[in-house]
Design a protein around this motif. Structure first.
Motif, PDB file in Angstrom:
ATOM      1  N   PRO A   1       4.612   8.016  71.260  1.00 32.46           N
ATOM      2  CA  PRO A   1       5.162   8.662  72.465  1.00 32.46           C
ATOM      3  C   PRO A   1       4.697   8.036  73.779  1.00 32.46           C
ATOM      4  O   PRO A   1       5.352   8.197  74.799  1.00 32.46           O
ATOM      5  CB  PRO A   1       4.669  10.107  72.345  1.00 32.46           C
TER       6      PRO A   1
ATOM      7  N   PRO B   1      10.072  10.304  70.146  1.00 28.13           N
ATOM      8  CA  PRO B   1       9.503  11.330  69.268  1.00 28.13           C
ATOM      9  C   PRO B   1       8.975  12.510  70.084  1.00 28.13           C
ATOM     10  O   PRO B   1       8.467  12.305  71.183  1.00 28.13           O
ATOM     11  CB  PRO B   1       8.358  10.589  68.573  1.00 28.13           C
ATOM     12  N   GLY B   2       9.094  13.690  69.512  1.00 29.28           N
ATOM     13  CA  GLY B   2       8.761  14.892  70.282  1.00 29.28           C
ATOM     14  C   GLY B   2       9.692  14.964  71.471  1.00 29.28           C
ATOM     15  O   GLY B   2      10.909  14.982  71.319  1.00 29.28           O
ATOM     16  N   ASP B   3       9.109  14.955  72.663  1.00 27.90           N
ATOM     17  CA  ASP B   3       9.941  14.960  73.873  1.00 27.90           C
ATOM     18  C   ASP B   3       9.679  13.700  74.707  1.00 27.90           C
ATOM     19  O   ASP B   3       9.937  13.670  75.903  1.00 27.90           O
ATOM     20  CB  ASP B   3       9.664  16.219  74.706  1.00 27.90           C
TER      21      ASP B   3
ATOM     22  N   PHE C   1      12.811  12.397  76.468  1.00 32.57           N
ATOM     23  CA  PHE C   1      13.728  13.499  76.803  1.00 32.57           C
ATOM     24  C   PHE C   1      14.144  13.382  78.273  1.00 32.57           C
ATOM     25  O   PHE C   1      13.547  13.980  79.155  1.00 32.57           O
ATOM     26  CB  PHE C   1      13.023  14.827  76.552  1.00 32.57           C
TER      27      PHE C   1
END
Lengths: 297, 446
Positions: A160, A247-249, A252
């Motif tokens: 990340p 991955p995850g946020d 985003f």
């Protein structure tokens, strides 16, 4: 009425109006109507999976967005991504433009090769970089392992802390050639007299770049900055193909949030409101860049 | 008298161009109407396309009813279907995921089949779990396309090389055996879990949660996933430790989708994996996997103090739209189509169910299909027998998160699980986030 219009407007004006009308009509249907309709949608709580209710909520969707921590997370991700992409693209484009503005053997071939990334479709670009970063068979891992910079294959896009920068790298690779091309065109228009006069005044290479090239490049730079900002802030395809916001946020961004809200959660009301916020942000940023650089031209 | 030929003027050309499609449509429509007993509009995702087309041909020959078949990739299917339903597209029958059932019923997009005995009679042949997966608020909304569950698979060759002779029965044993394989330098990451934030993630983590004796949501619909003892926390912690502490699961799992996971397992890079059962055929097919012939299925290991051998099961089914049901002729055609595909064909055979299993490996909900000699031969050839698969199927439980707000909630859930994998959130905190979103959406739905 018709006679009065005939008297007011001449033959040429009436002809022009008739000839322009089809284009105006098409634009009204395919551009103006969707823009206005999407604003209307943004004022309603429309969730496609609840088709029997679509209450008018006024500005509630906008308030809801600004109170949503995902939105601010997406804003911060988008800001970082945009700044990195635009700055790196512009700096590299200036350097490449300076290089290709010189005459040397193979300059024409290099100029043609430079356009290959720009001509590569966005989806292909995303897939190519995803393949390069792949944790099991990626080219980047093979290369770094071979030169001894890593001990084992790494999941680059699974990290990340790196994801956003790796996507930005893919974007820069594709966008830089066009920016360089735009700057070369501007550079070609700089009169040689200015450089000769600077040389006579004793200016070295760096001073000639700072005091002659850079000021003359401002129109081109303004174009590049506005264009790259508009492209980067709304980037979507690379995020869809390479990470899906993860991955995850970690990746985003606003465009991804709009996609998730609209096409996965099927909340068209808030999705439309977010689109308007993004459009306004793009407009304001572009306006600021034009104002800031425009004053210096 | 008309001239034999007239000059081709621009006006004539434009008139001809405008009229041609209408003329063609009229001709084809009339032709079709003359030759067939109407049309069924069927929409599905891009899976088993060849088998579907073959069955459509058989259906058209047997019934004289034509089928308009459209398909979209799975990843975009829900959105594509919803936008068509909202736009009142003429859809008669569609493939539906059990996860969408409440959402679609509440939206008025699915018609129940309780009053259609021609379809309801197939419940007598179906696994009860499959039938229950198509029931919402006491009504049944379709006929099964297939039903499957998550299986625990292992690579016999890697286990042999590590000198492992007994299969793990608990996830703790999976860790121990994985460490043994890793320490011997056989493979770096013996365990494979596909944890990319896509539509499969909830299926994988639900299977693991059940194996650890937990649940996401209780029978009353309350989110219990954050409960330390009966929720999903233990499963989440297991994943985190597998990545960060034991290093038996690759950190790249967060970008490994189901298909890439399948390829990785097929390449012989992993000793243990959770994989949809129907993939066993591809994994043991030499033309698709280098580890072919070495992949076998064991019962899902138990995890933690309350562990079970349970796994996640799911179903995809044929659903009929209310518009099709409301029109007598459309309803008749749709029912015939659903029966031919989800039940028995006009010859009295479960031909589609058998075709899907023997060609693609998709397990059937129709129990008689499993008695078929060809099906037994299929399991023997590709899975070394079907006994474990049948035993695991009996222990499959449907997703407890199926609700009208599932589509919205799962986005938050996916992020929460990925945050755990990345070490960005503690399992308890991540599950609390997912639980809070569930509660919020549940309240909003009322």
């Amino acid at each position: 009425m018709l006679a009065r219009l005939n008297r007011k407007f001449g033959y040429d004006e009436r002809s022009a109006a008739i000839l322009v009308f089809p284009v105006v009509a098409v634009l009204l249907v395919v551009a103006a109507y969707p823009i206005l309709y999407s604003f209307w949608v943004s004022l309603h709580d429309i969730v496609l999976t609840r088709p029997l209710r679509r209450p008018f909520v006024g500005g509630d969707n906008y308030l809801r967005i600004f109170g949503d921590e995902r939105f601010w997370l997406a804003v911060s991700r988008t800001t970082v991504y945009t700044v990195v992409t635009v700055v790196v693209t512009t700096v590299l484009a200036v350097l490449v433009a300076l290089l290709l503005n010189e005459t040397f053997p193979g300059q024409r071939i290099l100029s043609a090769v430079l356009l290959v990334p720009w001509a590569t479709p966005s989806v292909v670009n995303g897939l190519m970089w995803k393949w390069i970063y792949d944790p099991t068979y990626g080219l980047l891992n093979a290369l770094l392992l071979k030169v001894g910079l890593i001990e084992r294959y790494r999941a680059w896009l699974g990290d990340p802390d790196l994801t956003l920068m790796l996507i930005a790298n893919a974007a820069v690779w594709k966008q830089m050639p066009l920016a360089a091309l735009l700057l070369i065109v501007t550079m070609k228009a700089i009169p040689d007299d200015l450089y000769r006069a600077a040389k006579v005044d004793g200016a070295n290479v760096l001073q000639r770049f700072v005091h002659v090239t850079l000021p003359a490049l401002r129109p081109g730079l303004m174009l590049v900055l506005v264009y790259e900002t508009m492209i980067s802030i709304r980037h979507f395809d690379l995020f869809l193909i390479m990470t899906q916001g993860g991955p995850g946020d970690a990746s985003f961004t606003l465009s991804w949030l709009i996609y998730v809200e609209t096409f996965r959660s099927l909340r068209f009301g808030t999705g439309a409101a977010m689109s308007y916020v993004l459009a306004m942000a793009t407009f304001l940023l572009s306006w600021a860049v034009i104002r800031w650089l425009g004053k210096r031209i | 008298m008309q001239p034999i030929a007239s000059p081709l003027t621009r006006r004539r050309l434009l008139a001809g161009a405008a009229g041609a499609p209408a003329l063609l449509a009229g001709l084809s429509g009339g032709d079709a109407a003359a030759q067939s007993g109407g049309t069924v509009n069927f929409i599905g995702w891009s899976a088993a396309v060849d088998q579907v087309r073959a069955q459509i041909s058989a259906f058209e020959r047997a019934t004289n009813v034509r089928v308009n078949y459209e398909n979209f990739p799975w990843a975009q299917f829900r959105t594509a279907l919803v936008t068509r339903l909202v736009g009142n597209a003429p859809i008669d029958v569609s493939w539906i995921s059990d996860a969408w059932l409440p959402e679609f019923v509440e939206a008025g997009w699915l018609a129940d089949i309780n009053d259609i005995p021609q379809l309801m009679r197939y419940n007598a042949d179906a696994a009860d779990y499959c039938t229950q997966s198509m029931v919402y608020r006491g009504k049944q909304y379709g006929l099964a396309y297939y039903g499957d569950h998550m299986s625990f698979m292992y690579n016999t060759e890697l286990l042999e090389r590590a000198g492992i002779t007994t299969l793990p029965t608990t996830w703790e044993e999976v860790v121990q055996q994985s460490l043994r394989i890793k320490q011997q330098g056989i493979v770096e990451f013996p365990l494979l879990l596909s944890l990319a934030a896509d539509t499969w993630l909830i299926e994988f983590v639900s299977a693991l949660t059940y194996a650890f004796g937990g649940r996401m949501v209780d029978d009353a619909g309350n989110a219990v996933m954050a409960d330390a003892n009966r929720g999903a926390v233990r499963a989440a912690r297991f994943i985190r430790e597998a990545i960060a502490t034991h290093r038996i699961l690759s950190p790249g799992a967060v970008e490994t989708g189901e298909i890439n996971g399948l390829r990785a397992m097929g390449s012989g890079q992993h000793a243990f994996a959770i994989v949809p059962t129907y993939r066993i055929r591809a994994l043991n097919d030499p033309s698709q996997a280098s580890a072919a012939g070495k992949i076998r299925i064991a019962l899902m290991p138990k995890g933690g103090p309350d562990g079970t051998n349970n796994t996640l099961g799911w179903i995809r089914f044929y659903g009929m739209t209310p518009a099709a049901k409301a029109d007598r002729a459309r309803r008749e055609r749709a029912v015939r189509f659903m029966e031919f595909f989800g039940g028995r064909d006009t010859g009295g055979n479960y031909s589609m169910q058998k075709l899907l299993l023997t060609d693609v490996g998709l397990p059937s909900c129709a129990l008689p299909v499993n008695q078929d000699a060809d099906v037994t031969a299929f399991w023997n050839r590709w899975a070394g027998g079907g006994a474990v698969i049948a035993q695991q199927a009996m222990l499959a439980k449907k997703k407890d998160t199926i609700a009208p707000w599932f589509g919205e909630w799962v986005e938050t859930s996916n992020q929460a699980w990925q945050a755990v994998c990345l070490g960005r959130a503690e399992p308890e905190a991540a599950m609390r986030t997912a639980a809070a979103k569930w509660t919020e959406l549940r309240r909003a739905f009322r």
